[in-house]
Design an enzyme around this catalytic site. Structure first.
Site, PDB file in Angstrom:
ATOM      1  N   GLY A  13      36.666 -22.466 -58.598  1.00  0.00           N
ATOM      2  CA  GLY A  13      36.290 -22.058 -57.253  1.00  0.00           C
ATOM      3  C   GLY A  13      37.096 -20.877 -56.730  1.00  0.00           C
ATOM      4  N   LEU A  14      37.553 -20.012 -57.646  1.00  0.00           N
ATOM      5  CA  LEU A  14      38.336 -18.844 -57.228  1.00  0.00           C
ATOM      6  C   LEU A  14      37.449 -17.659 -56.886  1.00  0.00           C
ATOM      7  CD1 LEU A  14      41.078 -18.811 -59.996  1.00  0.00           C
ATOM      8  CD2 LEU A  14      41.449 -19.189 -57.559  1.00  0.00           C
ATOM      9  N   TYR A  53      23.626 -30.875 -56.143  1.00  0.00           N
ATOM     10  CA  TYR A  53      24.973 -31.327 -55.786  1.00  0.00           C
ATOM     11  C   TYR A  53      25.953 -31.198 -56.948  1.00  0.00           C
ATOM     12  CZ  TYR A  53      23.787 -33.060 -51.135  1.00  0.00           C
ATOM     13  OH  TYR A  53      23.432 -33.146 -49.818  1.00  0.00           O
ATOM     14  N   THR A 189      54.001 -17.078 -57.624  1.00  0.00           N
ATOM     15  CA  THR A 189      53.413 -16.498 -58.834  1.00  0.00           C
ATOM     16  C   THR A 189      53.441 -17.460 -60.019  1.00  0.00           C
ATOM     17  OG1 THR A 189      55.498 -15.566 -59.599  1.00  0.00           O
ATOM     18  CG2 THR A 189      54.181 -14.197 -58.130  1.00  0.00           C
ATOM     19  N   CYS A 383       8.308 -22.980 -51.076  1.00  0.00           N
ATOM     20  CA  CYS A 383       8.008 -23.940 -52.151  1.00  0.00           C
ATOM     21  C   CYS A 383       7.732 -25.320 -51.561  1.00  0.00           C
ATOM     22  CB  CYS A 383       9.115 -23.938 -53.199  1.00  0.00           C
ATOM     23  SG  CYS A 383       8.474 -24.488 -54.804  1.00  0.00           S
ATOM     24  N   LEU A 384       8.698 -26.252 -51.611  1.00  0.00           N
ATOM     25  CA  LEU A 384       8.443 -27.533 -50.958  1.00  0.00           C
ATOM     26  C   LEU A 384       8.135 -27.284 -49.473  1.00  0.00           C
ATOM     27  CD1 LEU A 384       8.369 -30.627 -50.974  1.00  0.00           C
ATOM     28  CD2 LEU A 384      10.827 -30.618 -50.534  1.00  0.00           C
ATOM     29  N   GLY A 385       8.815 -26.322 -48.871  1.00  0.00           N
ATOM     30  CA  GLY A 385       8.582 -26.004 -47.459  1.00  0.00           C
ATOM     31  C   GLY A 385       7.137 -25.571 -47.187  1.00  0.00           C
ATOM     32  N   GLN A 387       4.584 -26.607 -49.029  1.00  0.00           N
ATOM     33  CA  GLN A 387       3.781 -27.824 -49.181  1.00  0.00           C
ATOM     34  C   GLN A 387       3.904 -28.706 -47.933  1.00  0.00           C
ATOM     35  OE1 GLN A 387       5.266 -29.423 -52.920  1.00  0.00           O
ATOM     36  NE2 GLN A 387       4.492 -27.689 -54.099  1.00  0.00           N
ATOM     37  N   HIS A 509       9.347 -18.454 -54.570  1.00  0.00           N
ATOM     38  CA  HIS A 509      10.696 -18.377 -53.985  1.00  0.00           C
ATOM     39  C   HIS A 509      11.090 -16.912 -53.756  1.00  0.00           C
ATOM     40  CE1 HIS A 509      12.057 -22.587 -54.673  1.00  0.00           C
ATOM     41  NE2 HIS A 509      11.168 -22.547 -55.646  1.00  0.00           N
ATOM     42  N   GLU A 511      13.500 -15.818 -52.147  1.00  0.00           N
ATOM     43  CA  GLU A 511      14.961 -15.637 -52.029  1.00  0.00           C
ATOM     44  C   GLU A 511      15.597 -15.118 -53.310  1.00  0.00           C
ATOM     45  OE1 GLU A 511      13.331 -18.479 -52.157  1.00  0.00           O
ATOM     46  OE2 GLU A 511      14.473 -20.110 -53.084  1.00  0.00           O
TER      47      GLU A 511
HETATM   48  N1  GLN Z   1       8.624 -30.617 -55.572  1.00  0.00           N
HETATM   49  C1  GLN Z   1       7.678 -29.581 -55.386  1.00  0.00           C
HETATM   50  C2  GLN Z   1       6.911 -29.252 -56.656  1.00  0.00           C
HETATM   51  O1  GLN Z   1       7.316 -29.634 -57.722  1.00  0.00           O
HETATM   52  C3  GLN Z   1       8.349 -28.324 -54.855  1.00  0.00           C
HETATM   53  C4  GLN Z   1       9.292 -27.704 -55.830  1.00  0.00           C
HETATM   54  C5  GLN Z   1      10.275 -26.754 -55.184  1.00  0.00           C
HETATM   55  O2  GLN Z   1      10.399 -26.727 -53.965  1.00  0.00           O
HETATM   56  N2  GLN Z   1      10.983 -25.983 -55.963  1.00  0.00           N
HETATM   57  O3  GLN Z   1       5.902 -28.600 -56.609  1.00  0.00           O
END
Ligand code: GLN
Length: 538
Positions: A13-14, A53, A189, A383-385, A387, A509, A511
């Site tokens: 974590g440096l 995680y 050091t 993505c999931l958002g 859906q 995605h 991002e």
């Molecule tokens: N779980 C959802 C799917 O498999 C969305 C995947 C995600 O958000 N990366 O389609």
């Protein structure tokens, strides 16, 4: 072939990945073509199966590689397009060696860590380096020197130094921690000395030491490290706390890092490089913003910010473009499920629902999407958002009882999100997960078109489920318009709500392709709408 190995000592974590990326950015500014490799000493073949995680977000490359998030840092800092081969894991190396053994390729020999595993590591590094066509390849060794699982990689690095030529062709940069202790604030050091000793025990003498310290280190500490670790004083560098990670290249430049490397590796005079002025202006806009907006990020892995690293970076890039600081509030979607959305989301200028897998937290996300839609709060779903936004719309506007994804309820009456293969006539050839860059066709006149300024864009994917074609006509009629589709037209890629300042979601995605000076258009749209929202509220 020229390689720079970046190892880490004392603790994890440096910011080794940021240091490696920053060195790359600096060399590029001198016209040197750079590429990067990340070595992860775990037995997983790739990061695809890992819970966020464990190691933070799973970063996705154009070729569909699911890799360590450090490759995201490399792509952002050096503006690269990497492939999955740039992430070497113990799993990939062992699998290859065992497959070779089964095929009899070792001709009856006893297969051992040295030379068979180390040769496979060397083969992978050199072949990726060759194929990249780069002048210099930065190889970041994951883990900490002294870890048992890193040893074959360090040994391979040592051998490469010997094979290719230490100094001119192979350089070792070791990153460590320099803690400041006690009331007098003295830099210590000793941890660095011990860590370098450990490295030397593996036969690697570092050429440069980069010490993470809260402050710039004093000349006395620098001299001490140089003396005990046997490097010239100008090769002892510090990375003090920065206001933003994007400031690190500038801090390294001031200490002559690029000059030192160029001289050591005899990287002759190069053509003009990537301009640092634009980068410095970008950093200036991050550290000295004109205003601030608050974006609520609603997800299920919110206890670890690294789970959403590329979103955070994309929001920073988008904010910088508008001179705005983006404060991200992490909202655990489980809390929203039981709590009051007004309490948790009331002060947000924008709401972002990122990707995710599994049922936990889904209803809280639906509540967030509803809140954004009804209260006209700028919203981006990814993505999931995407859906979730579709599910919420179907339940509340179309009145489709229990509408959901077959991921969460395989027997739902209204599978508005499903796996395409489940739909007759649309067969997705065996792909379990749709991964990597694919073209998206955008309708003219849409908000997405205004943001992208193009009708065909390439964006990265990582999903199994998608919008069920049977419901599309009804959704569009009621105002959830699909303004982005796959090339074949069967997959919905972007949804936009009519009659809302900014309510947009994408199956892909955006991002992952956001770059410091080229923010993701959809994050840019969210931040700009959030600015307008915040101004309206005042
Ligand atoms: N779980 C959802 C799917 O498999 C969305 C995947 C995600 O958000 N990366 O389609």
């Amino acid at each position: 072939m020229k390689l720079i190995f970046v190892s880490g000592g004392v603790i994890s974590g440096l910011g080794k990945g940021i240091t490696a990326s920053s060195i790359g950015r600096l060399l590029e500014s001198r016209g040197i073509k750079v590429s990067a490799i990340k070595i992860d000493p775990y037995l997983n073949i790739d990061a695809g199966t890992m819970n966020p995680y464990e190691h933070g977000e799973v970063y996705v490359l154009d070729d569909g590689g699911e890799v360590d998030l450090d490759l995201g840092n490399y792509e952002r800092f050096m503006d690269l397009h990497l492939t999955r081969d740039h992430n070497i894991t113990t799993g990939k190396v062992y699998r290859a060696v065992i497959d070779n053994e089964r095929r009899g390729e070792y001709l009856g020999k006893t297969v051992q860590i040295i030379p068979h595993v180390t040769n496979e590591i060397k083969r992978r590094i050199t072949s990726v380096a060759r194929e990249s066509g780069a002048d210099v390849v930065i190889v970041e060794l994951g883990g900490t020197v002294g870890d048992m699982e890193s040893m074959p990689f360090l040994e391979a690095a040592r051998q490469l130094g010997r094979d290719l030529g230490r100094g001119e062709n192979v350089l070792f940069v070791h990153t460590t921690l320099i803690p400041i202790m006690g009331s007098v604030g003295e830099e210590k050091t000793k941890p660095t000395q011990h860590s370098v000793k450990e490295l030397m025990g593996m036969g690697i003498r570092p050429d440069m030491i980069i010490g993470r310290c809260s402050e710039p280190i004093s000349p006395a500490a620098r001299a001490k490290i140089a003396m005990f670790c046997d490097v010239p004083e100008e090769a002892v560098i510090s990375t003090p706390d920065a206001r933003t990670i994007y400031e690190v290249p500038m801090n390294l430049e001031k200490q002559g890092v690029a000059d030192f490397i160029i001289e050591r590796m005899k990287l002759g005079p190069m053509a003009s490089g990537r301009d640092m002025d634009g980068w410095e202006k970008f950093v200036g806009r991050i550290v000295d913003p004109c205003m601030e907006v608050r974006i609520a990020l609603v997800g299920k892995y919110t206890a670890l910010a690294d789970s959403y690293l590329s979103h955070l970076e994309a929001l920073t890039h988008a904010g910088a473009a508008s001179g705005c600081r983006v404060e991200v509030g992490f909202i655990d979607s489980d809390d929203l499920q039981s709590g009051n959305p007004e309490e948790l989301l009331g002060d947000a200028d924008g709401i972002l629902i990122p990707g995710g897998f599994g049922t936990r937290g889904v209803e809280g996300m639906v509540a967030a999407a509803r809140y954004a839609r009804e209260h006209k709060v700028p919203f981006l779903g990814v993505c999931l958002g995407f859906q979730i936004a579709t599910i919420e719309f179907c339940r509340d506007v179309l009145g489709l009882a229990g509408a959901t994804s077959t991921e969460f309820d395989p027997d739902t009456q209204n599978p508005v999100i499903c796996i395409m293969d489940e739909q007759k006539g649309v067969v997705d050839k065996g792909a379990t997960m749709r991964l990597g860059a694919q073209d998206v066709v955008i309708s003219e006149g849409s908000a997405a078109h205004a943001l992208y300024g193009s009708t065909v864009v390439s964006e990265r994917h990582r999903h199994r489920y998608e919008v069920n074609p049977e419901y599309i006509a009804r959704m569009e009629e009621a105002g959830w318009r699909f303004t982005g589709r796959s090339e074949c037209g069967t997959r919905m890629e972007i949804g936009e709500l009519e009659d809302h300042p900014y309510y947009l979601a994408s199956q892909f995605h955006p991002e992952f392709k956001s770059r410091p000076q080229r923010p993701s258009p959809l994050h840019r749209g969210l931040v700009d709408a959030a600015i307008a929202h915040s101004n309206r509220r005042e």
